[in-house]
Scaffold this motif. Structure first.
Motif, PDB file in Angstrom:
ATOM      1  N   ILE A 172       0.837  -1.208   0.000  1.00  0.00           N
ATOM      2  CA  ILE A 172       0.000   0.000   0.000  1.00  0.00           C
ATOM      3  C   ILE A 172       0.868   1.253   0.000  1.00  0.00           C
ATOM      4  O   ILE A 172       0.610   2.212  -0.739  1.00  0.00           O
ATOM      5  N   ARG A 173       1.929   1.241   0.817  1.00  0.00           N
ATOM      6  CA  ARG A 173       2.821   2.408   0.868  1.00  0.00           C
ATOM      7  C   ARG A 173       3.570   2.585  -0.451  1.00  0.00           C
ATOM      8  O   ARG A 173       3.730   3.704  -0.937  1.00  0.00           O
ATOM      9  N   GLU A 174       4.028   1.496  -1.041  1.00  0.00           N
ATOM     10  CA  GLU A 174       4.754   1.574  -2.317  1.00  0.00           C
ATOM     11  C   GLU A 174       3.890   2.180  -3.421  1.00  0.00           C
ATOM     12  O   GLU A 174       4.361   2.971  -4.239  1.00  0.00           O
ATOM     13  N   LEU A 175       2.634   1.783  -3.430  1.00  0.00           N
ATOM     14  CA  LEU A 175       1.723   2.260  -4.475  1.00  0.00           C
ATOM     15  C   LEU A 175       1.076   3.607  -4.129  1.00  0.00           C
ATOM     16  O   LEU A 175       0.366   4.176  -4.959  1.00  0.00           O
ATOM     17  N   ASP A 176       1.320   4.086  -2.875  1.00  0.00           N
ATOM     18  CA  ASP A 176       0.708   5.337  -2.403  1.00  0.00           C
ATOM     19  C   ASP A 176      -0.804   5.275  -2.578  1.00  0.00           C
ATOM     20  O   ASP A 176      -1.437   6.197  -3.080  1.00  0.00           O
ATOM     21  N   TYR A 177      -1.365   4.138  -2.148  1.00  0.00           N
ATOM     22  CA  TYR A 177      -2.786   3.892  -2.357  1.00  0.00           C
ATOM     23  C   TYR A 177      -3.619   4.525  -1.241  1.00  0.00           C
ATOM     24  O   TYR A 177      -3.292   4.410  -0.061  1.00  0.00           O
ATOM     25  N   ALA A 178      -4.696   5.202  -1.648  1.00  0.00           N
ATOM     26  CA  ALA A 178      -5.659   5.765  -0.690  1.00  0.00           C
ATOM     27  C   ALA A 178      -7.025   5.193  -1.017  1.00  0.00           C
ATOM     28  O   ALA A 178      -7.492   5.319  -2.162  1.00  0.00           O
ATOM     29  N   PRO A 179      -7.686   4.522  -0.071  1.00  0.00           N
ATOM     30  CA  PRO A 179      -8.990   3.917  -0.359  1.00  0.00           C
ATOM     31  C   PRO A 179     -10.042   4.969  -0.660  1.00  0.00           C
ATOM     32  O   PRO A 179     -10.000   6.091  -0.135  1.00  0.00           O
ATOM     33  N   ASN A 180     -10.968   4.634  -1.523  1.00  0.00           N
ATOM     34  CA  ASN A 180     -12.093   5.506  -1.874  1.00  0.00           C
ATOM     35  C   ASN A 180     -13.155   5.390  -0.789  1.00  0.00           C
ATOM     36  O   ASN A 180     -13.823   4.365  -0.660  1.00  0.00           O
ATOM     37  N   ASP A 181     -13.298   6.442   0.011  1.00  0.00           N
ATOM     38  CA  ASP A 181     -14.234   6.389   1.145  1.00  0.00           C
ATOM     39  C   ASP A 181     -15.665   6.173   0.686  1.00  0.00           C
ATOM     40  O   ASP A 181     -16.441   5.460   1.336  1.00  0.00           O
ATOM     41  N   VAL A 182     -16.051   6.825  -0.417  1.00  0.00           N
ATOM     42  CA  VAL A 182     -17.430   6.691  -0.891  1.00  0.00           C
ATOM     43  C   VAL A 182     -17.716   5.250  -1.289  1.00  0.00           C
ATOM     44  O   VAL A 182     -18.737   4.666  -0.928  1.00  0.00           O
ATOM     45  N   ALA A 183     -16.780   4.661  -2.061  1.00  0.00           N
ATOM     46  CA  ALA A 183     -16.973   3.274  -2.490  1.00  0.00           C
ATOM     47  C   ALA A 183     -16.995   2.336  -1.287  1.00  0.00           C
ATOM     48  O   ALA A 183     -17.786   1.396  -1.230  1.00  0.00           O
ATOM     49  N   ARG A 184     -16.128   2.617  -0.311  1.00  0.00           N
ATOM     50  CA  ARG A 184     -16.088   1.773   0.870  1.00  0.00           C
ATOM     51  C   ARG A 184     -17.384   1.879   1.662  1.00  0.00           C
ATOM     52  O   ARG A 184     -17.914   0.885   2.165  1.00  0.00           O
ATOM     53  N   ASP A 185     -17.926   3.091   1.766  1.00  0.00           N
ATOM     54  CA  ASP A 185     -19.196   3.263   2.463  1.00  0.00           C
ATOM     55  C   ASP A 185     -20.310   2.477   1.774  1.00  0.00           C
ATOM     56  O   ASP A 185     -21.146   1.847   2.419  1.00  0.00           O
ATOM     57  N   LEU A 186     -20.334   2.560   0.420  1.00  0.00           N
ATOM     58  CA  LEU A 186     -21.361   1.854  -0.326  1.00  0.00           C
ATOM     59  C   LEU A 186     -21.240   0.345  -0.142  1.00  0.00           C
ATOM     60  O   LEU A 186     -22.229  -0.368  -0.035  1.00  0.00           O
ATOM     61  N   SER A 187     -20.000  -0.125  -0.115  1.00  0.00           N
ATOM     62  CA  SER A 187     -19.787  -1.571  -0.007  1.00  0.00           C
ATOM     63  C   SER A 187     -20.232  -2.116   1.344  1.00  0.00           C
ATOM     64  O   SER A 187     -20.708  -3.240   1.429  1.00  0.00           O
ATOM     65  N   ARG A 188     -20.087  -1.323   2.403  1.00  0.00           N
ATOM     66  CA  ARG A 188     -20.476  -1.820   3.721  1.00  0.00           C
ATOM     67  C   ARG A 188     -21.870  -1.345   4.120  1.00  0.00           C
ATOM     68  O   ARG A 188     -22.360  -1.678   5.193  1.00  0.00           O
ATOM     69  N   GLY A 189     -22.501  -0.524   3.240  1.00  0.00           N
ATOM     70  CA  GLY A 189     -23.872  -0.108   3.492  1.00  0.00           C
ATOM     71  C   GLY A 189     -24.014   0.934   4.572  1.00  0.00           C
ATOM     72  O   GLY A 189     -25.107   1.142   5.088  1.00  0.00           O
ATOM     73  N   LYS A 190     -22.923   1.595   4.934  1.00  0.00           N
ATOM     74  CA  LYS A 190     -22.971   2.631   5.956  1.00  0.00           C
ATOM     75  C   LYS A 190     -22.085   3.804   5.558  1.00  0.00           C
ATOM     76  O   LYS A 190     -21.051   3.634   4.915  1.00  0.00           O
ATOM     77  N   THR A 191     -22.495   5.015   5.996  1.00  0.00           N
ATOM     78  CA  THR A 191     -21.665   6.200   5.783  1.00  0.00           C
ATOM     79  C   THR A 191     -20.821   6.517   7.010  1.00  0.00           C
ATOM     80  O   THR A 191     -19.881   7.292   6.927  1.00  0.00           O
ATOM     81  N   MET A 192     -21.201   5.946   8.158  1.00  0.00           N
ATOM     82  CA  MET A 192     -20.581   6.258   9.453  1.00  0.00           C
ATOM     83  C   MET A 192     -20.702   7.746   9.760  1.00  0.00           C
ATOM     84  O   MET A 192     -19.832   8.346  10.361  1.00  0.00           O
TER      85      MET A 192
END
Length: 311
Positions: free
Chosen positions: A40-60
C-alpha cells in the motif's frame, strides 16, 4: 489508477484479506498485515471512502439538526452527541435549521439519499408525523416525548422536576412569578411543559404579562431584565443559568436589586451564583440519541431530570 485488486495481486493475498487490512479488521496475522501495508505504501494507495461506504452499506455519519447554536441547551446537547458519536466511530454533520421547515425537509431528503446513517432532531418546526414518515430510510430520532407517535426518541422527563421547582417557589411565598421561555408554548414542547407545571402547582395559568418569550442567550437575558424590571416580579423562572446571569446583569446595570431567580442546566454560572436550577442531564440524552441513531438501541429512552434547590 491503483485499486484493491492490484494490491491483492502484488501481495499475493486475496482481495478479502486486503480489505480486512484496509478496514483494520481482525483475523490477519502480523506478517500478512505488514506485507500488505508495505505494498500500500509503495503504491501510495488511498482507499475511496465513498466506495467503501457503499460496499459496507454505511456512511458512518450522523446528521444533527439544531435550530440555534447560542442556547446552552443546544450547546451541551450537541457536544454530548458529538462525543458519543466519535466514541462509536461516527462523524457528525451539524445541520442548522433556524426553525425553517424548508431546511428541515432538505436535510431529511439528504438522509433519504443515504447522506447519513441516522438523523437526530434536537428540535424542529415540521410536525412530528412528517418526521416519522422518513423512518423507512433509517433511524429518525427526536429529543422530546413523542407521545403516542411511534418514532425513536431520547428526552428528559421534565414534568416532575418542573413541578418540584414551582412547588419550592410557591412554598416560599412568591406570588408574582415571571417565566422566561424559548418560544411560544404552541411552538415549543419545553415552553408547554413549563406552563403546564406552573398551572398544576399554582392552580391557575401564569400571568401572560409576566411571560418573556425568546430566551436563547445571555444577551436575551439582559433584554428581558430591562423589560421585567418594570413589572416588578418577586421571582424569575429562567430557562438557563447563563440567561439568568444576563437578567441579573441588567438589573444591576439599572441600579436595581435583582429578584430571586432560578435557572436550568446546572451550569457554572448557576453554581457560582448559588442559584437553584434544573439539571436535564443532557449528556445522557446525547448518548441515548446516538445509540438510537446508530441502531444500537431502539424505541424511546426517557432520562429523569433533577431539581437542585440552593437556598
Amino acid at each position: 489508477m491503483t485499486n484493491i485488486r492490484d494490491i491483492a495481486r502484488l501481495s499475493g493475498y486475496s482481495v478479502a484479506t486486503v480489505s480486512r487490512v484496509l478496514n483494520h479488521r481482525k483475523y490477519v496475522s502480523d506478517a500478512v498485515r505488514q506485507r500488505i501495508e508495505s505494498i500500500i505504501r509503495e503504491l501510495d494507495y488511498a482507499p475511496n471512502d465513498v466506495a467503501r461506504d457503499l460496499s459496507r452499506g454505511k456512511t458512518m455519519k450522523i446528521g444533527v439538526v439544531l435550530p440555534v447554536f447560542v442556547h446552552p441547551y443546544y450547546t451541551v446537547l450537541t457536544q454530548s452527541i458529538t462525543q458519543a458519536a466519535f466514541a462509536q466511530g461516527y462523524q457528525v454533520s451539524l445541520l442548522p435549521s433556524s426553525y425553517k421547515p424548508t431546511l428541515e425537509r432538505r436535510f431529511l431528503e439528504q438522509f433519504k439519499r443515504q447522506a447519513f446513517d441516522g438523523i437526530i432532531f434536537t428540535s424542529h418546526e415540521m410536525p412530528l408525523k412528517a418526521l416519522a414518515a422518513y423512518q423507512e430510510f433509517g433511524p429518525v430520532v427526536v429529543c422530546e416525548d413523542p407521545g403516542q407517535l411511534q418514532i425513536a426518541a431520547a428526552f428528559t422527563d421534565r414534568q416532575p422536576s418542573n413541578e418540584a421547582a414551582f412547588t419550592w417557589i410557591k412554598q416560599r411565598g412568591f406570588k408574582r412569578v415571571a417565566l422566561m421561555i424559548p418560544r411560544a408554548p404552541r411552538l415549543s414542547a419545553t415552553a408547554r411543559a413549563i406552563v403546564a407545571a406552573y398551572t398544576t402547582v399554582f392552580g391557575q395559568p401564569p400571568d401572560p404579562k409576566l411571560i418573556w418569550v425568546g430566551s436563547m442567550s445571555n444577551e436575551d437575558g439582559q433584554r428581558a431584565g430591562t423589560f421585567l424590571a418594570k413589572l416588578k416580579p418577586d421571582f424569575i423562572f429562567t430557562n438557563s443559568d447563563d440567561i439568568a446571569a444576563g437578567v441579573m446583569q441588567s438589573y444591576l446595570a439599572q441600579g436595581l436589586e435583582p429578584p430571586v431567580m432560578m435557572g436550568q442546566e446546572n451550569q457554572l454560572t448557576g453554581r457560582l451564583m448559588g442559584m437553584s436550577t434544573i439539571d436535564h442531564h443532557l449528556e445522557q440524552v446525547g448518548q441515548a440519541a446516538v445509540d438510537l441513531a446508530t441502531g444500537a438501541k431502539s424505541g424511546r429512552i426517557k432520562i429523569a431530570s433533577e431539581f437542585i434547590a440552593r437556598e
